[in-house]
Design a protein around this motif. Structure first.
Motif, PDB file in Angstrom:
ATOM      1  N   GLU A  63      -5.940  -1.255   6.338  1.00 33.44           N
ATOM      2  CA  GLU A  63      -5.776  -1.619   4.924  1.00 33.44           C
ATOM      3  C   GLU A  63      -4.441  -1.141   4.361  1.00 33.44           C
ATOM      4  N   HIS A  69       0.848  -1.193   0.000  1.00 36.76           N
ATOM      5  CA  HIS A  69       0.000   0.000   0.000  1.00 36.76           C
ATOM      6  C   HIS A  69       0.886   1.247   0.000  1.00 36.76           C
ATOM      7  N   LYS A 125      -0.764  -8.547   5.577  1.00 40.96           N
ATOM      8  CA  LYS A 125      -1.981  -9.267   5.217  1.00 40.96           C
ATOM      9  C   LYS A 125      -1.616 -10.430   4.287  1.00 40.96           C
ATOM     10  N   TYR A 141       0.750  -6.658   1.418  1.00 39.00           N
ATOM     11  CA  TYR A 141      -0.124  -7.760   1.020  1.00 39.00           C
ATOM     12  C   TYR A 141       0.684  -8.874   0.344  1.00 39.00           C
ATOM     13  N   ASN A 149      -5.043   3.079   9.531  1.00 39.92           N
ATOM     14  CA  ASN A 149      -5.905   2.312   8.638  1.00 39.92           C
ATOM     15  C   ASN A 149      -5.304   0.928   8.425  1.00 39.92           C
TER      16      ASN A 149
END
Length: 287
Positions: A178, A98, A124, A182, A176
């Motif tokens: 998110e 991200h 993640k 990943y 956040n």
């Protein structure tokens, strides 16, 4: 393996990625590495457009090595021989980062007062499209950025091939959830077997003692089946646990086969014995 001359390393971050035929995913990964001072891309003579796509990114340096049917820690040779920056991050074509997290990492590594050995990042890990707490791979943070001078490679290892001699960790916490690193791995069951087969072949050369406990099989079985009650969390949970345990089970088999198996000798002796019987039988029939 060549060591880095720490004095010649510039402040910044090097990303290292090793690929083969990754034209479908490589652009996403390299885009999320555009903040890095350099990306060392090691291509194993891909037969698709991987190199063509990678060449469009100005911070990417492309090197080549032969593809092999098993993982070897020597795959890090190109990194150690060519890395130019003080911090390093190791990625795969399964990874995307991200931009908020990337910005924070870059801010830290370019701060002259920042001197931590390792940066832990929000993580993640997706496996078969699943990122849930019942997954054996689930973790909220992982160590991803390392001071280059703390790194070396272990011969004969696979998942522990990169050795990190670190004393201090810095944990990035973002508001956040998110805004994370990943890991989008194993698209389907076939990809699990293809990737694991390469790892298992590499596991043959591990110098760790061969024992059931060293493969974690029993320990992991108890933890995920009994303590985490995986059987009661649905079919997806069971699929993930079975995949996880099978890796360590077959790792044991590959290592035992390489170190102790007498299969070739045994089968050769049996074939010779039976062949001799047939020859003797043939002679007897001629009498």
């Amino acid at each position: 393996m060549k060591d880095n001359n720490v004095q010649t390393l510039q402040r910044g971050v090097t990303a290292f990625i090793s690929v083969y035929n990754e034209e479908k995913r490589i652009a996403y990964t390299l885009q999320s590495l555009s903040w890095c001072d350099e990306v060392i891309l090691q291509d194993k003579y891909s037969e698709d457009r991987t190199v063509e796509i990678a060449g469009k990114y100005s911070n990417v340096r492309i090197f080549y090595c032969d593809n092999s049917d098993s993982f070897s820690s020597s795959e890090y040779d190109i990194f150690f021989n060519n890395c130019r920056f003080s911090y390093s991050i190791f990625v795969t074509a399964s990874d995307v980062i991200h931009p908020a997290l990337a910005h924070k990492i870059r801010e830290l590594v370019h701060d002259n007062s920042f001197d931590y050995d390792v940066i832990d990042v929000p993580y993640k890990p997706y496996f078969l499209g699943i990122c849930e707490k019942y997954s054996p791979w689930y973790q909220e943070y992982t160590s991803k950025v390392f001071k280059t001078s703390c790194l070396s490679a272990k011969e004969g290892e696979v998942h522990k091939a990169l050795d990190v001699n670190a004393k201090s960790h810095y944990k990035i916490e973002l508001p956040n959830k998110e805004e994370a690193y990943y890991h989008l791995t194993h698209q389907d069951a076939d990809s699990i077997m293809e990737r694991n087969l390469r790892y298992w072949r590499g596991e043959r050369y591990s110098k760790e003692p061969i024992s059931v406990t060293s493969t974690w099989v029993f320990k992991k079985t108890i933890r995920y089946f009994l303590l985490n009650s995986a059987f009661f969390k649905g079919k997806a949970a069971i699929a993930l646990v079975f995949s996880y345990l099978s890796y360590y089970m077959m790792s044991y088999v590959y290592r035992w086969d390489y170190n102790y198996s007498q299969t070739d000798k045994t089968y050769k002796e049996i074939r010779k014995k039976i062949d001799d019987c047939w020859k003797q039988n043939s002679k007897s029939a001629d009498i």
